[in-house]
Write a protein that holds these residues in place. Structure first.
Motif, PDB file in Angstrom:
ATOM      1  N   GLY A  32      20.499  -9.346 -37.881  1.00  0.00           N
ATOM      2  CA  GLY A  32      19.586 -10.971 -38.157  1.00  0.00           C
ATOM      3  C   GLY A  32      19.840 -10.904 -39.577  1.00  0.00           C
ATOM      4  O   GLY A  32      20.018  -9.828 -40.206  1.00  0.00           O
ATOM      5  N   ARG A  33      19.908 -12.093 -39.710  1.00  0.00           N
ATOM      6  CA  ARG A  33      19.632 -12.136 -41.442  1.00  0.00           C
ATOM      7  C   ARG A  33      17.952 -12.178 -41.486  1.00  0.00           C
ATOM      8  O   ARG A  33      17.475 -11.627 -43.145  1.00  0.00           O
ATOM      9  N   ASP A  34      16.798 -12.377 -40.628  1.00  0.00           N
ATOM     10  CA  ASP A  34      15.666 -11.250 -41.082  1.00  0.00           C
ATOM     11  C   ASP A  34      15.602 -10.394 -41.583  1.00  0.00           C
ATOM     12  O   ASP A  34      15.112  -9.433 -40.788  1.00  0.00           O
ATOM     13  N   PHE A  35      16.064  -9.393 -42.471  1.00  0.00           N
ATOM     14  CA  PHE A  35      16.115  -8.027 -42.829  1.00  0.00           C
ATOM     15  C   PHE A  35      14.534  -7.192 -42.581  1.00  0.00           C
ATOM     16  O   PHE A  35      14.511  -6.496 -42.304  1.00  0.00           O
ATOM     17  N   TYR A  36      13.501  -8.232 -43.345  1.00  0.00           N
ATOM     18  CA  TYR A  36      12.263  -7.799 -43.452  1.00  0.00           C
ATOM     19  C   TYR A  36      10.931  -8.637 -42.529  1.00  0.00           C
ATOM     20  O   TYR A  36      11.318  -9.347 -41.849  1.00  0.00           O
ATOM     21  N   LEU A  37      10.039  -7.549 -42.441  1.00  0.00           N
ATOM     22  CA  LEU A  37       8.743  -8.114 -41.448  1.00  0.00           C
ATOM     23  C   LEU A  37       7.875  -9.708 -42.224  1.00  0.00           C
ATOM     24  O   LEU A  37       7.757 -10.192 -41.483  1.00  0.00           O
ATOM     25  N   PRO A  50       8.211 -11.974 -44.052  1.00  0.00           N
ATOM     26  CA  PRO A  50       9.094 -13.916 -44.251  1.00  0.00           C
ATOM     27  C   PRO A  50       9.138 -13.699 -46.005  1.00  0.00           C
ATOM     28  O   PRO A  50      10.662 -13.729 -45.926  1.00  0.00           O
ATOM     29  N   GLU A  51       7.819 -14.085 -46.369  1.00  0.00           N
ATOM     30  CA  GLU A  51       8.546 -14.135 -47.497  1.00  0.00           C
ATOM     31  C   GLU A  51       9.828 -13.012 -48.342  1.00  0.00           C
ATOM     32  O   GLU A  51      10.251 -13.549 -49.330  1.00  0.00           O
ATOM     33  N   ASN A  88      12.335 -11.959 -47.160  1.00  0.00           N
ATOM     34  CA  ASN A  88      13.495 -12.680 -46.940  1.00  0.00           C
ATOM     35  C   ASN A  88      14.147 -13.531 -47.674  1.00  0.00           C
ATOM     36  O   ASN A  88      15.250 -13.949 -47.596  1.00  0.00           O
ATOM     37  N   THR A  89      13.178 -14.427 -48.946  1.00  0.00           N
ATOM     38  CA  THR A  89      13.671 -15.206 -49.545  1.00  0.00           C
ATOM     39  C   THR A  89      14.120 -14.746 -50.691  1.00  0.00           C
ATOM     40  O   THR A  89      13.674 -15.776 -51.854  1.00  0.00           O
ATOM     41  N   HIS A 117      10.058  -3.749 -35.828  1.00  0.00           N
ATOM     42  CA  HIS A 117      10.892  -4.430 -36.400  1.00  0.00           C
ATOM     43  C   HIS A 117      12.375  -4.180 -36.470  1.00  0.00           C
ATOM     44  O   HIS A 117      13.101  -4.450 -36.299  1.00  0.00           O
ATOM     45  N   LEU A 162      16.129  -5.104 -35.175  1.00  0.00           N
ATOM     46  CA  LEU A 162      17.835  -5.390 -35.549  1.00  0.00           C
ATOM     47  C   LEU A 162      18.488  -4.170 -35.107  1.00  0.00           C
ATOM     48  O   LEU A 162      19.950  -4.616 -35.467  1.00  0.00           O
TER      49      LEU A 162
END
Ligand SMILES: [Zn+2]
Length: 457
Positions: free
Chosen positions: A2-7, A9-10, A12-13, A132, A136
């Protein structure tokens, strides 16, 4: 993936630059905590003439000397046992009564160290990251994960924590129970994932039809989760496992809960993706495995020994801990999944490294080349050592299982071809001894790399 590689949330942006700043903000705070709460780390900082407040950037951190190796950790544990009556070391930063979980590696070399020692906050934070990471690979609520390791009750316990956090159900059986029993449990519990060493996964391919009257493909797994050895990083092994099991094989790791990483859902292997940069700086700090001098780890393709420093850990945080894993780091975007963070390919243990005429040679590099000769070879091999590594007086002696369709007459030609391939890629001309397929023991534990003749003398 998926695109949310990191646990978090911030993350990921954020750009990679912003993630680096985020790490650095946590770094100084964590180092100050270690300095204030552990006599060992206080001594190490003082010895280096540095104070935690000086360490504001990744470069500052890289300039610090190594504070701890596996031997130092053992010594630290002995000292704390003598001084305070506990084995958690003088690098323990939390009050001993706040410890919530402890675990150790197998202790295959020397006295076990309790590197997996956590407070409740530690296990919540690290456990969530470990979970997490496996999400993935698609693991989630309702999955059943057959979890077969010889260290089941020790180091790998933390991963079970993460699995439960995802809503998955671990079927945790000590691999030392033997493969007949493991297979019986697979048959009874119908897992959707299998987690084990790559050599056990390989072993089960031939073993399953003899025990269960079915093929491993019939398990209908959604994924294979492998760790503990250099396995699917070798293309032949990845191909073999994926085609036999009919699913994707993933490689994951987290030595002592650091360097959390997992490979992505790609046909090709693109390394362990550093999906927890907020937990430690392992993928950002490399040293030369011999001199322990810093290696420029911002260069794509840089090779060195990983140095672990935790960014958030209360009980036994690693600070400049050289654990012995040598890796190659990739900084460019992953061609398979678009992950922009760092990736690492495990090359070997620093203590597995050989030097042949002054050139560093890793067993994994030898195996990598030998396995390209499958099916003329089985892929099983040992490096025969007459004296303790790293120095090997040439020729390097290899014991290799030939394939089942190879006759005696084919062996000299095969030896020449393997030798030529090894010489053209890693500049060694080995002496090769072939053995019958299945002669080299391979079972549930980590398969050994060396045959140490000097130990029998
Ligand atoms: Zn990828």
């Amino acid at each position: 993936m998926g695109r949310d590689f990191y646990l978090v949330p911030e993350l990921n942006t954020m750009s990679q630059e912003e993630i680096r700043r985020y790490q650095e903000r946590k770094l100084t705070r964590q180092l100050k905590y270690c300095y204030d709460n552990s006599e060992l780390y206080r001594q190490e900082f003082d010895k280096a003439g540095a104070s935690p407040e000086d360490i504001k950037t990744m470069d500052d951190l890289r300039r610090l000397p190594i504070f701890m190796t596996k031997d130092d950790e053992r010594k630290s544990a002995e000292d704390s046992l003598q001084k305070y009556g506990h084995p958690f070391g003088l690098h323990l930063c939390a009050p001993v009564e706040d410890l919530y979980l402890t675990g150790t590696t197998s202790g295959t070399t020397g006295t076990p160290t309790f590197s997996y020692t956590f407070t409740e906050n530690d296990i919540n934070f690290t456990g969530r990251h470990l979970g997490h990471r496996l999400s993935l690979a698609g693991v989630g609520k309702g999955d059943r994960v057959a979890f077969f390791f010889a260290l089941g009750i020790y180091a790998t316990t933390m991963t079970l924590w993460g699995l439960r956090g995802l809503g998955a159900l671990p079927i945790d059986i000590d691999a030392r129970a033997g493969t007949d029993l493991l297979l019986k449990f697979i048959d009874l519990t119908r897992p959707t994932y299998l987690a084990c060493t790559p050599s056990l996964a390989e072993f089960l391919i031939d073993k399953t039809p003899r025990v269960l009257d079915k093929e491993v493909k019939d398990f209908g797994l959604k994924g294979l989760l492998t760790t503990g050895e250099i396995g699917i990083a070798i293309p032949e092994i990845k191909k073999k496992l994926e085609s036999a099991y009919g699913c994707r094989a993933y490689d994951y790791w987290a030595p002592a809960g650091n360097a959390i990483g997992i490979s992505c859902d790609s046909e090709e292997y693109y390394g362990l993706h550093a999906v927890a940069p907020d937990l430690c700086t392992s993928y950002d700090d490399l040293v030369d495995p011999v001199t322990k001098e810093p290696v420029d780890s911002d260069v794509d393709g840089a090779t060195g020994e990983m140095v672990h420093t935790n960014l958030q850990r209360e009980a036994c945080p690693a600070v400049k801990y050289a654990y012995g894993d040598t890796v190659q780091i990739f900084t460019r975007e992953c061609p398979g999944c678009g992950f922009k963070g760092r990736r690492a390919k495990l090359i070997g243990r620093a203590d597995d490294m050989l030097t042949v005429k002054g050139v560093n040679v890793y067993p994994a590099a030898i195996k990598d080349i030998v396995t390209t000769f499958v099916p003329d070879v089985t892929g099983e091999m040992r490096i025969v050592l007459e004296s303790p590594p790293p120095r090997v007086v040439p020729p390097v002696r290899l014991k290799i299982e030939h394939g089942k369709d190879i006759g005696q007459a084919d062996l000299p030609g095969l030896a020449n071809r393997i030798s030529a391939a090894l010489h053209s890629t890693i500049k060694i001309r080995p002496e090769i001894e072939f053995v019958e397929p299945g002669m080299l023991p391979k079972e549930t534990r980590k398969t050994p790399v060396f045959e140490k003749n000097y130990e029998q003398k």
